[in-house]
Enzyme design. Structure first.
Site, PDB file in Angstrom:
ATOM      1  N   LYS A  76      15.406 -58.178  19.138  1.00 31.78           N
ATOM      2  CA  LYS A  76      16.437 -57.154  19.309  1.00 31.78           C
ATOM      3  C   LYS A  76      17.618 -57.715  20.118  1.00 31.78           C
ATOM      4  CE  LYS A  76      16.949 -52.284  20.441  1.00 31.78           C
ATOM      5  NZ  LYS A  76      16.589 -51.266  21.412  1.00 31.78           N
TER       6      LYS A  76
ATOM      7  N   GLY B 136      19.038 -39.470  32.119  1.00 30.57           N
ATOM      8  CA  GLY B 136      20.110 -39.717  31.154  1.00 30.57           C
ATOM      9  C   GLY B 136      19.604 -39.460  29.741  1.00 30.57           C
TER      10      GLY B 136
ATOM     11  N   LEU C 104      17.793 -41.337  27.301  1.00 31.21           N
ATOM     12  CA  LEU C 104      16.387 -41.561  26.936  1.00 31.21           C
ATOM     13  C   LEU C 104      15.436 -40.828  27.879  1.00 31.21           C
ATOM     14  CD1 LEU C 104      15.684 -45.159  25.655  1.00 31.21           C
ATOM     15  CD2 LEU C 104      16.286 -43.099  24.420  1.00 31.21           C
TER      16      LEU C 104
ATOM     17  N   ASN D 271      21.451 -58.069  18.879  1.00 31.85           N
ATOM     18  CA  ASN D 271      22.517 -57.513  19.704  1.00 31.85           C
ATOM     19  C   ASN D 271      23.583 -58.582  19.994  1.00 31.85           C
ATOM     20  OD1 ASN D 271      23.859 -56.846  22.289  1.00 31.85           O
ATOM     21  ND2 ASN D 271      22.641 -54.978  22.120  1.00 31.85           N
TER      22      ASN D 271
ATOM     23  N   ARG E  88      22.990 -34.662  43.073  1.00 33.08           N
ATOM     24  CA  ARG E  88      22.564 -34.602  41.665  1.00 33.08           C
ATOM     25  C   ARG E  88      21.404 -33.625  41.504  1.00 33.08           C
ATOM     26  NH1 ARG E  88      25.426 -35.596  37.796  1.00 33.08           N
ATOM     27  NH2 ARG E  88      24.083 -36.865  36.469  1.00 33.08           N
TER      28      ARG E  88
END
Ligand code: NAP
Length: 305
Positions: free
Chosen positions: A184, A11, A13, A188, A37
Site C-alpha cells: 500500500k 476522527g 476512522l 501511495n 474537546r
C-alpha cells in the site's frame, strides 16, 4: 462481560469504528485530546455516522487520557504523526496484557508506538474503508472496504475478531500484514505525490506514464532489497490498474494539501526514502520526488514532515 474498546482519536476512522462497535452493543469509550474537546463532544451528545444519506447518533462515552481506569484494548485512530505521542500519554493506564490496534497508514509510526509500549501486543492494520469528517463529531462512511489485521511477531489471531464480525466490520486476519502495508505504501508513493505536484485527479497520471513507470521500477528495487519481494510483484501493473480504477478520485494527499492539512509524507514517501538510504540504495527518481514534494509543501506554508 466484554472488554471495553478504548478508541484514541474521534476522527474519521475512529468514529467509523466506535459507532459500529457501539451499535452492536459492545462497550466503547472515546479518548479525546483535551478538556475543551471533551466539553464540545459532550455538548454534541455523541458521534454521528452518516451512511447512505442516513445519519445516526451514538452516545459513546468520552474521557481524557488521564481519566481513571485501565485500558486493555486500544484502537489507535490518530494520524501517523500523532500516534506515538498520543499513546505515550496513556502508558500509565495500559494493562499488563494490553493490546493496541494501529490503524495508521504508511509505515514507521507503528514501530514507534511499539517501542513506546513494549509490554503491549501491537496489531497492525491496513484498511481500504473510506470515511471523512463532515464536521466535528460527524463522519460520512464514504467507501466500503476491508481491514486486514496482523501481528508480524505473533501469528495467532486475537479472540476479539468476533467483536468485529458482530459489528459488521469487514476484516481478515493476515499472516503477512507487513507485506500489505509495504504494498500500500508503494502504491501511495507512485501515485499520491505526483497528483499533488501535477495538481490532478488520479486519472491525470495517465499523461505521466513514464514518470510513474520510473518510480515503479525504483520502488520494486526497494521492496526487493528490504525483504518484501511479494509486495514488489507486478507493482507497475497494479499501480496502472489503481490509476484507471480511481481515475475520477483525488488522492488523500491531494485532498490534504488542497485543504491545507498536514500530510503523512514522513510515513509514506519519506519512509521509503529513509529505508532506501539505510540500505545504501540510490533511487534518484524517488529522492527527486521527495525533494519536489517537500519544496511544494514549504512553498504553501504546510508542514513538510
Ligand atoms: P482524522 O479524521 O484526522 O482523525 C484523527 C483524530 O485523532 C482526530 O480526531 C484528532 O483529534 C485525534 N487525535 C490526535 N491526537 C490526539 C490525542 N493526543 N488525543 C486524542 N485524540 C487525538 O484522521 P483519519 O482520516 O481518521 O485517519 C487516521 C489514520 O487512518 C491515518 O493514518 C489515515 O491515513 C488512516 N486511514 C484513513 C482512512 C480514511 O478514510 N479516513 C482510510 C484508511 C486509512 P482532533 O479532532 O481533536 O483534531
Amino acid at each position: 462481560m466484554s472488554t471495553t474498546w478504548h478508541i484514541l482519536g474521534a476522527g474519521s476512522l475512529g468514529t467509523l469504528w466506535a459507532t459500529r462497535l457501539a451499535r452492536a452493543g459492545l462497550p466503547v469509550r472515546l479518548i479525546l485530546r483535551d478538556q475543551a474537546r471533551l466539553q464540545a463532544y459532550q455538548a454534541a451528545g455523541g458521534l454521528t455516522l452518516v451512511e447512505q444519506g442516513q445519519a445516526s447518533l451514538h452516545a459513546v462515552p468520552g474521557e481524557l487520557a488521564d481519566s481513571p481506569g485501565p485500558i486493555t484494548r486500544l484502537l489507535v485512530a490518530c494520524k501517523a504523526y500523532d500516534a506515538e505521542q498520543a499513546v505515550s500519554q496513556l502508558l500509565p493506564r495500559l494493562a499488563a496484557d494490553a493490546e493496541l490496534i494501529l490503524l495508521q497508514n504508511g509505515l514507521g509510526s507503528q514501530d514507534a508506538v511499539a517501542a513506546r509500549a513494549p509490554q503491549a501486543r501491537c496489531i497492525y492494520a491496513s484498511s481500504t474503508e473510506g470515511a471523512f469528517r463532515e464536521g466535528d463529531w460527524r463522519v460520512v462512511f464514504a467507501g466500503h472496504g476491508y481491514t486486514w489485521l496482523g501481528d508480524a511477531s505473533h501469528p495467532t489471531a486475537p479472540f476479539w475478531l468476533d467483536d468485529l464480525s458482530a459489528s459488521g466490520i469487514p476484516h481478515e486476519w493476515s499472516a503477512d500484514i507487513l507485506t500489505r502495508l509495504w504494498r500500500k505504501l508503494a502504491l501511495n508513493c507512485a501515485i499520491n505525490p505526483l497528483t499533488v505536484l501535477h495538481g490532478c485527479r488520479n486519472g491525470g497520471l495517465l499523461e505521466h506514464h513514464c514518470e510513474v513507470a520510473m518510480l515503479c521500477l525504483e520502488l520494486t528495487e526497494l521492496l526487493q532489497r528490504c525483504g518484501q519481494p511479494a509486495a514488489a510483484e507486478d507493482l507497475q501493473h497494479e499501480v496502472e490498474r489503481v490509476i484507471q480504477a480511481t481515475a475520477a478520485n483525488y488522492s488523500s494527499m491531494y485532498q490534504d494539501v488542497a485543504n491545507r492539512r498536514r500530510t503523512e509524507i514522513s510515513y509514506l514517501l519519506g519512509y521509503a526514502c529513509s529505508v532506501a538510504s539505510r540500505h545504501r540504495l540510490s533511487l534518484p527518481n524517488l529522492e527527486r520526488l521527495q525533494r519536489r514534494l517537500v519544496e511544494h509543501l514549504q512553498q504553501r506554508g504546510l508542514p513538510s514532515d
